[in-house]
Write an enzyme that holds these catalytic residues in place. Structure first.
Site, short mmCIF file in Angstrom:
data_model
loop_
_atom_site.label_atom_id
_atom_site.label_comp_id
_atom_site.label_asym_id
_atom_site.label_seq_id
_atom_site.Cartn_x
_atom_site.Cartn_y
_atom_site.Cartn_z
CG HIS A 109 -1.62 -1.26 1.51
ND1 HIS A 109 -1.11 -2.25 2.31
CD2 HIS A 109 -2.81 -1.70 1.07
CE1 HIS A 109 -1.96 -3.27 2.35
NE2 HIS A 109 -3.01 -2.96 1.61
CG ASP A 111 0.89 2.85 4.27
OD1 ASP A 111 -0.08 2.23 3.80
OD2 ASP A 111 1.75 2.32 5.00
CG HIS A 124 -2.89 0.99 8.83
ND1 HIS A 124 -2.68 -0.37 8.71
CD2 HIS A 124 -4.03 1.26 8.17
CE1 HIS A 124 -3.67 -0.90 8.00
NE2 HIS A 124 -4.50 0.05 7.67
CG ASP A 217 0.83 -4.94 3.81
OD1 ASP A 217 1.60 -4.38 3.02
OD2 ASP A 217 -0.05 -4.31 4.46
C1 DIR Z 1 -6.10 1.66 2.56
C2 DIR Z 1 -5.38 0.45 3.11
N1 DIR Z 1 -5.31 2.31 1.52
C3 DIR Z 1 -6.40 2.67 3.68
N2 DIR Z 1 -4.14 0.78 3.65
C4 DIR Z 1 -3.32 -0.08 4.28
O1 DIR Z 1 -7.04 2.27 4.65
O2 DIR Z 1 -6.00 3.83 3.58
N3 DIR Z 1 -2.12 0.24 4.63
N4 DIR Z 1 -3.70 -1.31 4.55
O3 DIR Z 1 -1.17 -0.58 5.08
MN MN Z 2 1.84 0.13 5.43
MN MN Z 3 0.50 -2.32 3.81
#
Ligand code: DIR
Ligand code: MN
Ligand code: MN
Ligand code: MN
Length: 301
Positions: A109, A111, A124, A217
């Site tokens: 991702h 982030d 996160h 991940d």
């Molecule tokens: C998604 C998921 N873009 C969010 N992000 C994650 O919630 O902003 N980040 N899983 O690690």
């Molecule tokens: Mn992340």
């Molecule tokens: Mn991630």
């Protein structure tokens, strides 16, 4: 080589409990010994404890926790650097990332959300947008976060392993021309070239202090299943190890985060697989080589 380990048992950057157990779980599984056998001088700085404030901002879940924890983490990391040690931060989820000089963000991702673009409200999914000066204007005033002035330029950030990018994140990546090597690039060029292309972009003079924020991940869920937001089609463990070996070879890898291991997801086999993947990644970053370690000074045969 001296290392300081900081545990951040934090789970408020997303909605699944369990990720806060990772620092203690990894230590109980022998993390410190794994590093000591590399010949490193390892000091455990314990787990971050913080105070919660009751601040709140629209679509930013648990800000009072995030701000308290990241402030404490930042202070602790500063102390570790002042002690002359490289920093290994064990999350916790990925809302805990700190600023540094040039950052490799290894993650499925980006982030890169703000509270205005996030579909989840989970912090996160926001740390890169919180850390970088170019994104500062896109945030409202964030009470409790005043201590951190985003001084890192987005030009000093490179993504590796992307495969789940939200629409607005893509827009921001394109608008700012952010260095981003997704899984397609890993397939096209191979992980070795991807790492070096990334370094040429974010550290053209080979003189920056490097920081890796490694989200577990980024690895394929077959290799690291115990994580909250798995995305199939990720890096193999071999690619992850190769990336970390290559970064260690620069001799400028001064900080590493390992985040998003969740020991409550999956069965025991899944958890063990994820922990051992994390160990391989961390060890490669701190100098383990698959060619075998060198004999200690003075011993010739
Ligand atoms: C998604 C998921 N873009 C969010 N992000 C994650 O919630 O902003 N980040 N899983 O690690
Ligand atoms: Mn992340
Ligand atoms: Mn991630
Ligand atoms: Mn290589």
């Amino acid at each position: 080589n001296q290392v300081g380990i900081i545990g951040v048992p934090f789970d408020k950057g997303q909605r699944k409990g369990g990720v806060e157990l990772a620092p203690d779980t990894l230590k109980q599984a022998g993390l410190i010994n794994e590093l000591t056998t590399l010949g490193l001088d390892v000091k455990d700085y314990g787990n971050v404890e913080y105070e919660v404030s009751d601040v709140s901002v629209d679509n930013m879940s648990q800000l009072g926790h995030v701000s308290g924890c990241t402030k404490k983490l930042s202070e602790t990391a500063q102390r570790v650097f002042e002690d002359g040690r490289n920093v290994l931060t064990i999350g916790g989820d990925h809302s805990i990332a700190k600023k540094n000089v040039a950052i490799l963000w290894i993650d499925a991702h980006a982030d890169l959300n703000t509270n205005k673009t996030s579909e989840s409200g989970n912090v996160h999914g926001m740390p890169v947008a919180l850390l970088t000066s170019e994104l500062a204007d896109y945030w409202p005033y964030l009470p409790g976060m005043d201590w951190q002035q985003p001084m890192l330029s987005i030009r000093n950030v490179a993504y590796i392993g992307l495969r789940s990018v939200d629409k607005y994140e893509r827009l921001v990546i394109e608008k700012f021309g952010i260095t981003a090597f997704g899984m397609e690039d890993v397939e096209r060029y191979g992980i070795h070239d991807v790492i070096h292309m990334a370094l040429r972009r974010i550290d053209p003079d080979n003189n920056k202090s490097l920081h890796v924020s490694f989200d577990i991940d980024s690895l394929d869920p077959l290799e690291a299943p115990s994580t909250g937001t798995p995305v199939r089609g990720g890096l193999s463990l071999r690619e992850g190890i190769h990336a970390m070996e290559e970064l260690h070879r620069t001799q400028r890898l001064n900080a590493m985060d390992l985040v998003e291991v969740n020991p409550t997801i999956g069965d025991k086999k899944d958890v063990d697989l994820t922990i051992s993947a994390a160990f391989h990644i961390i060890q490669a970053g701190f100098g383990y080589t698959r060619r075998g370690l060198k004999l200690p000074e003075g011993i010739t045969d």
